[in-house]
Design a protein around this motif. Structure first.
Motif, PDB file in Angstrom:
ATOM      1  N   GLU A  35       0.827  -1.209   0.000  1.00 35.38           N
ATOM      2  CA  GLU A  35       0.000   0.000   0.000  1.00 35.38           C
ATOM      3  C   GLU A  35       0.860   1.257   0.000  1.00 35.38           C
ATOM      4  OE1 GLU A  35      -4.014   1.112   2.272  1.00 35.38           O
ATOM      5  OE2 GLU A  35      -2.288   0.969   3.618  1.00 35.38           O
ATOM      6  N   LEU A  36       1.914   1.285   0.826  1.00 36.68           N
ATOM      7  CA  LEU A  36       2.814   2.428   0.868  1.00 36.68           C
ATOM      8  C   LEU A  36       3.490   2.634  -0.485  1.00 36.68           C
ATOM      9  CD1 LEU A  36       4.336   4.685   2.368  1.00 36.68           C
ATOM     10  CD2 LEU A  36       6.002   2.940   3.081  1.00 36.68           C
ATOM     11  N   ALA A  37       3.951   1.548  -1.106  1.00 35.96           N
ATOM     12  CA  ALA A  37       4.597   1.655  -2.419  1.00 35.96           C
ATOM     13  C   ALA A  37       3.630   2.228  -3.450  1.00 35.96           C
ATOM     14  CB  ALA A  37       5.113   0.294  -2.862  1.00 35.96           C
ATOM     15  N   GLU A  38       2.387   1.810  -3.407  1.00 34.80           N
ATOM     16  CA  GLU A  38       1.387   2.333  -4.340  1.00 34.80           C
ATOM     17  C   GLU A  38       1.123   3.810  -4.075  1.00 34.80           C
ATOM     18  OE1 GLU A  38      -2.411   0.298  -6.070  1.00 34.80           O
ATOM     19  OE2 GLU A  38      -2.898   1.193  -4.101  1.00 34.80           O
ATOM     20  N   GLY A  41       3.447   6.087  -5.657  1.00 34.09           N
ATOM     21  CA  GLY A  41       3.426   6.137  -7.117  1.00 34.09           C
ATOM     22  C   GLY A  41       3.878   4.862  -7.801  1.00 34.09           C
ATOM     23  N   GLY A  42       4.128   3.807  -7.051  1.00 36.66           N
ATOM     24  CA  GLY A  42       4.572   2.551  -7.639  1.00 36.66           C
ATOM     25  C   GLY A  42       3.424   1.759  -8.242  1.00 36.66           C
ATOM     26  N   GLU A  43       3.759   0.951  -9.234  1.00 37.66           N
ATOM     27  CA  GLU A  43       2.790   0.015  -9.806  1.00 37.66           C
ATOM     28  C   GLU A  43       2.960  -1.296  -9.052  1.00 37.66           C
ATOM     29  OE1 GLU A  43       2.040  -2.395 -13.890  1.00 37.66           O
ATOM     30  OE2 GLU A  43       2.888  -0.396 -14.083  1.00 37.66           O
ATOM     31  N   VAL A  44       2.005  -1.634  -8.206  1.00 35.43           N
ATOM     32  CA  VAL A  44       2.160  -2.734  -7.259  1.00 35.43           C
ATOM     33  C   VAL A  44       0.948  -3.660  -7.294  1.00 35.43           C
ATOM     34  CG1 VAL A  44       2.522  -3.330  -4.831  1.00 35.43           C
ATOM     35  CG2 VAL A  44       3.465  -1.211  -5.730  1.00 35.43           C
ATOM     36  N   LEU A  45       1.230  -4.958  -7.302  1.00 37.60           N
ATOM     37  CA  LEU A  45       0.213  -5.979  -7.071  1.00 37.60           C
ATOM     38  C   LEU A  45       0.519  -6.636  -5.738  1.00 37.60           C
ATOM     39  CD1 LEU A  45      -0.061  -7.856 -10.482  1.00 37.60           C
ATOM     40  CD2 LEU A  45      -1.703  -6.273  -9.475  1.00 37.60           C
ATOM     41  N   PHE A  46      -0.503  -7.051  -5.031  1.00 38.88           N
ATOM     42  CA  PHE A  46      -0.333  -7.761  -3.772  1.00 38.88           C
ATOM     43  C   PHE A  46      -0.882  -9.167  -3.943  1.00 38.88           C
ATOM     44  CE2 PHE A  46      -1.871  -9.165   0.380  1.00 38.88           C
ATOM     45  CZ  PHE A  46      -0.696  -9.082   1.094  1.00 38.88           C
ATOM     46  N   GLN A  47      -0.101 -10.162  -3.547  1.00 38.53           N
ATOM     47  CA  GLN A  47      -0.528 -11.554  -3.610  1.00 38.53           C
ATOM     48  C   GLN A  47      -0.180 -12.248  -2.309  1.00 38.53           C
ATOM     49  OE1 GLN A  47       0.971 -12.260  -8.015  1.00 38.53           O
ATOM     50  NE2 GLN A  47      -0.444 -13.830  -7.321  1.00 38.53           N
ATOM     51  N   SER A  48      -0.835 -13.382  -2.063  1.00 37.23           N
ATOM     52  CA  SER A  48      -0.531 -14.137  -0.854  1.00 37.23           C
ATOM     53  C   SER A  48      -0.364 -15.610  -1.182  1.00 37.23           C
ATOM     54  CB  SER A  48      -1.648 -13.974   0.180  1.00 37.23           C
ATOM     55  OG  SER A  48      -2.835 -14.559  -0.290  1.00 37.23           O
TER      56      SER A  48
END
Length: 115
Positions: A35-38, A41-48
């Motif tokens: 969330e912080l990276a996004e 301004g980052g393009e971030v996906l989160f997976q588990s």
């Protein structure tokens, strides 16, 4: 862990698209890192990861199984988004990285990554 979390959150590089992977039930801090990276301004996906086996089909396009320690228990990650992305796997127990067959593929956070 006190909620809401008031501690430091690691700031990962956002110069390339990222996939942040959380481990099993320990997803809160990896989610906050993504969330912080996004927000920066980052393009971030989160997976588990999970211990739940699911069949391929419909929305499940890829499946990778791996072990996290010496026990013969399979864990899984589905639809891992690592093509043209830089994955980072965040573990609750960082010293166990060398025995986690998925985590050894990705670099750990560095101590200077923490805000």
């Amino acid at each position: 862990m006190r909620m809401p979390y008031m501690g430091n959150v690691a700031a990962i590089d956002i110069d390339k698209p990222r996939t942040v992977i959380g481990d099993g039930e320990h997803l809160y801090l990896p989610f906050l890192i993504a969330e912080l990276a996004e927000k920066r301004g980052g393009e971030v996906l989160f997976q588990s990861t999970t211990r739940s086996p699911v069949m391929l089909g419909n929305g499940i396009k890829t499946k990778k199984s791996f072990k996290v320690d010496q026990r013969n228990i399979e864990h899984y990650i589905y639809n891992l988004q690592n093509v043209n992305r830089v994955p980072i796997h965040i573990l609750e127990d960082e010293p166990s990285r060398s025995s986690n067959e998925l985590a050894v593929l990705f670099p750990p956070l560095k101590s200077d990554d923490v805000l």
